[in-house]
Design a protein around this motif. Structure first.
Motif, PDB file in Angstrom:
ATOM      1  N   UNK A 511      41.629  54.996 -31.610  1.00 26.59           N
ATOM      2  CA  UNK A 511      41.615  54.083 -31.322  1.00 26.59           C
ATOM      3  C   UNK A 511      42.371  52.959 -30.552  1.00 26.59           C
ATOM      4  N   UNK A 512      41.521  52.305 -30.130  1.00 35.57           N
ATOM      5  CA  UNK A 512      42.508  51.308 -29.283  1.00 35.57           C
ATOM      6  C   UNK A 512      42.107  49.645 -29.611  1.00 35.57           C
ATOM      7  N   UNK A 513      42.455  48.718 -28.926  1.00 41.96           N
ATOM      8  CA  UNK A 513      42.776  47.324 -29.588  1.00 41.96           C
ATOM      9  C   UNK A 513      40.863  47.144 -30.441  1.00 41.96           C
ATOM     10  N   UNK A 514      39.860  46.735 -29.818  1.00 39.77           N
ATOM     11  CA  UNK A 514      38.530  47.179 -30.737  1.00 39.77           C
ATOM     12  C   UNK A 514      38.009  48.227 -30.759  1.00 39.77           C
ATOM     13  N   UNK A 515      38.596  48.816 -30.012  1.00 41.65           N
ATOM     14  CA  UNK A 515      37.235  50.903 -30.057  1.00 41.65           C
ATOM     15  C   UNK A 515      37.908  51.685 -30.897  1.00 41.65           C
ATOM     16  N   UNK A 516      37.127  52.284 -31.486  1.00 44.37           N
ATOM     17  CA  UNK A 516      37.749  53.821 -31.400  1.00 44.37           C
ATOM     18  C   UNK A 516      36.403  54.795 -31.013  1.00 44.37           C
ATOM     19  N   UNK A 517      37.144  55.844 -30.930  1.00 46.65           N
ATOM     20  CA  UNK A 517      35.794  57.177 -30.859  1.00 46.65           C
ATOM     21  C   UNK A 517      36.277  58.385 -31.629  1.00 46.65           C
ATOM     22  N   UNK A 518      34.940  59.059 -32.223  1.00 47.82           N
ATOM     23  CA  UNK A 518      34.984  59.840 -32.890  1.00 47.82           C
ATOM     24  C   UNK A 518      34.609  61.520 -31.905  1.00 47.82           C
ATOM     25  N   UNK A 519      36.366  62.309 -31.372  1.00 45.04           N
ATOM     26  CA  UNK A 519      35.478  63.831 -30.361  1.00 45.04           C
ATOM     27  C   UNK A 519      35.990  64.509 -31.131  1.00 45.04           C
TER      28      UNK A 519
END
Length: 647
Positions: A511-519
């Motif tokens: 998670x970032x401020x306005x982002x997310x990424x699945x790894x």
């Protein structure tokens, strides 16, 4: 099969949602897992089975006289068989509590001996291998009960019920039979004669109900192969509830025998499982007994039993009904070939119940709640395998934590590791394998279908998760530099020494401020380091966000990178037996570790060489006295101090 088990905390959390629908989420706990409420008296009287391997049963006719008001059985069993070898004798399993009146062969009485729970029948002369023949055993008695009940009378509000439950070893308690997981009877007729105020349920199709005087004889017939323990009857003052449910381009009779006081609940509950019936027919295969029926007969045991085509149930809660219905595919159509592999019955039925929520369009979704609850239950103890290491106790064979929950979790994790398409292709291939359907299967049989569908070897997975015990714990450390380069390490420990490492694809969500990424990271060593380029600044990382893996006691820790400070992470804190120290990331390779007690005395000093493949320091603190300690870790340029507590 399932038994009552209740988690009151879970009930409290979800009870406010139950009025909106007929599905009560906590019923699964109360109705499915039987073993947890059974005490030490559940030790089975397991005798050596009679030597029944020299013949194959082709047909059995059971004729019984039963009344819910008397704990007594009388009747006859006619068995048709093919001989596998030359013999002048035949054996059946039969409790010595039963009285064998006579045995007739070719309409003539023959010699028999009844000892040590075995019925030995002596033929007038030897019969050759490959020959087919038949005989009839006449008997009566008051059966003893083993396992979960075998043969019982229990009261309900308006009458008594006489009922049977033969799993795992109880069939021979109440009728002379071949009690085995190697030979299914090709077809069976069941005749139950009872006072006319009562009705009887049974396997297959109801051929007739003929009254004569004060008695009625119910004739049930199944033309599909059936395991001995799946033959069951229940007799009481039942009300009938019947309807036809969609089955592809056709329909199937749902026929149910219900206590009068339970009829309203039964109508709601049974109607609610029709979508799950359609789901299982789609994702598994067509219903296994399309020419007969599916239904329920109420009985007096605290749970349910998947008697073939007519499950015995104590109530009509959604999860109980779906669980027993799923058994018609897994347990009845394909039956485990050993009680050591009972998860092929119970793990499949449990996971099928969870999937009925996963695939449901109903807004009240309990799928994740069941996954969380069951994972907490499994990991509440450090050991235990899905493979049954003791088949002499009902509590081990039907262990709720291992056979049901961990067995279901094996399927859940296989679904994640292999992917949806390969997993469901394997399930359907297994459920329709002509060498297995209407017969018996081993775990290796199922494993072969998974490996074929996914084009991979699963030996490692089954060694770790099926035969091995316990579960992993993940300690994850991460940091990110100004160029968004992410460094992440996974340190895995296992709860039981039988498994050194659970090799899995481990999912994370960044998670970032306005982002997310699945790894997804392939974890195949206990200390593994990954370097990733992430397109945003990461604020936090969540391990296994969608509940794909079985694990517990985890930690995800961000290692702050401060100028001039050695980046050292220490866990757990407080510590009891083992303390872990990890530098993250790495600079020098030569370090000195010093641990001081509360009196500033050095209790441990050692020089350490570290590198990227050996970045974790393990310290045995089991002999340290309880109290506060200070850790100093230094290289040529840095010195960092950490305070810890030893319990």
């Amino acid at each position: 099969m399932k038994k009552t088990w209740c988690y009151f905390l879970f009930c409290f959390i979800l009870v406010n949602n139950t009025e909106a629908q007929s599905i009560a989420p906590f019923d699964f706990e109360r109705d499915i897992v039987k073993a947890e409420q059974l005490n030490a008296s559940a030790k089975l009287t397991v005798f050596d089975s009679a030597p029944t391997a020299n013949y194959d049963l082709t047909y059995v006719r059971c004729e019984w006289q039963l009344s819910p008001d008397t704990l007594f059985i009388a009747g006859s069993i006619t068995s048709y068989f093919n001989l596998i070898e030359n013999t002048n004798e035949l054996f059946f399993d039969a409790s010595t509590a039963l009285i064998i009146d006579s045995v007739k062969f070719h309409y003539e009485p023959v010699l028999f001996f009844h000892n040590n729970n075995a019925l030995q029948i002596i033929f007038p002369s030897e019969i050759g291998a490959g020959q087919s023949d038949s005989l009839t055993v006449f008997y009566h008695g008051v059966p003893d009960a083993s396992g979960f009940g075998s043969f019982q009378i229990t009261p309900h509000e308006t009458a008594n019920t006489i009922w049977t439950l033969s799993e795992p070893y109880g069939a021979s308690d109440w009728w002379p039979c071949k009690q085995t997981l190697t030979d299914k009877i090709d077809s069976v007729d069941v005749f139950v004669t009872t006072p006319s105020m009562y009705k009887s349920g049974g396997p297959g199709t109801l051929i007739s109900a003929i009254s004569a005087g004060d008695f009625t004889t119910y004739h049930w017939k199944t033309k599909y192969p059936i395991a001995t323990y799946l033959i069951g009857v229940s007799v009481s003052n039942f009300e009938e509830f019947a309807f036809y449910a969609p089955m592809g381009d056709d329909s199937l009779l749902f026929y149910n025998l219900i206590y009068p006081e339970s009829l309203d609940d039964a109508i709601i509950g049974i109607n609610s499982i029709v979508p799950s019936f359609e789901l299982f027919s789609d994702i598994y295969s067509d219903y296994p007994y399309p020419d007969e029926k599916y239904g329920h007969m109420q009985f007096g045991w605290g749970g349910g039993m998947e008697h073939q085509t007519m499950s015995s149930v104590t109530n009509f809660h959604y999860e109980l009904l779906v669980h027993e219905m799923a058994h018609q595919w897994f347990g009845d159509k394909i039956t485990c070939s050993s009680w050591r592999d009972i998860w092929l019955n119970e793990g499949f039925a449990t996971y099928s119940t969870w999937m009925s929520f996963d695939f449901s369009e109903d807004p009240f979704q309990y799928y994740e709640a069941y996954l969380n609850l069951s994972r907490n239950t499994i990991t509440s103890k450090p050991g235990g395998s899905v493979w049954v290491d003791d088949t002499t106790t009902t509590t081990r064979i039907f262990d709720g934590r291992l056979t049901y929950y961990k067995g279901a979790w094996l399927l859940h994790m296989l679904r994640w590791q292999l992917g949806e398409s390969a997993f469901f292709d394997a399930i359907k291939s297994y459920a329709t394998d002509p060498d297995l359907v209407y017969g018996f299967a081993t775990t290796d049989d199922f494993k072969a279908h998974l490996e074929s569908a996914a084009d991979t070897s699963l030996t490692e997975f089954f060694n770790e998760w099926f035969y091995g015990q316990g579960f992993p714990s993940y300690n994850v450390l991460w940091s990110q530099d100004s160029e968004y380069n992410l460094t992440l390490s996974i340190h895995q420990t296992t709860s039981d020494p039988s498994v050194d490492l659970f090799r899995m694809q481990v999912p994370f969500r960044l998670y970032g401020d306005n982002d997310s990424l699945d790894i997804v990271l392939n974890n195949n060593s206990s200390d593994q380091i990954y370097h990733l380029q992430i397109p945003f600044s990461v604020d936090s990382i969540v391990l296994d966000p969608d509940i794909k893996l079985l694990h517990a006691n985890d930690a995800v820790i961000k290692a702050e990178m401060l100028v001039g400070v050695l980046p050292l992470v220490v866990y757990p804190n407080p510590a009891a037996d083992v303390l872990y120290l990890q530098l993250f990331p790495f600079g020098a390779t030569q370090y000195t570790l010093i641990i001081y007690n509360n009196a500033s005395q050095i209790v441990l000093r050692k020089d350490i060489n570290l590198n990227e493949t050996n970045a974790l320091i393990q310290v045995d603190v089991a002999d340290f006295s309880p109290g506060a300690y200070v850790i100093s870790m230094r290289d040529a340029e840095h010195d960092v101090i950490k305070k810890i507590i030893i319990k």
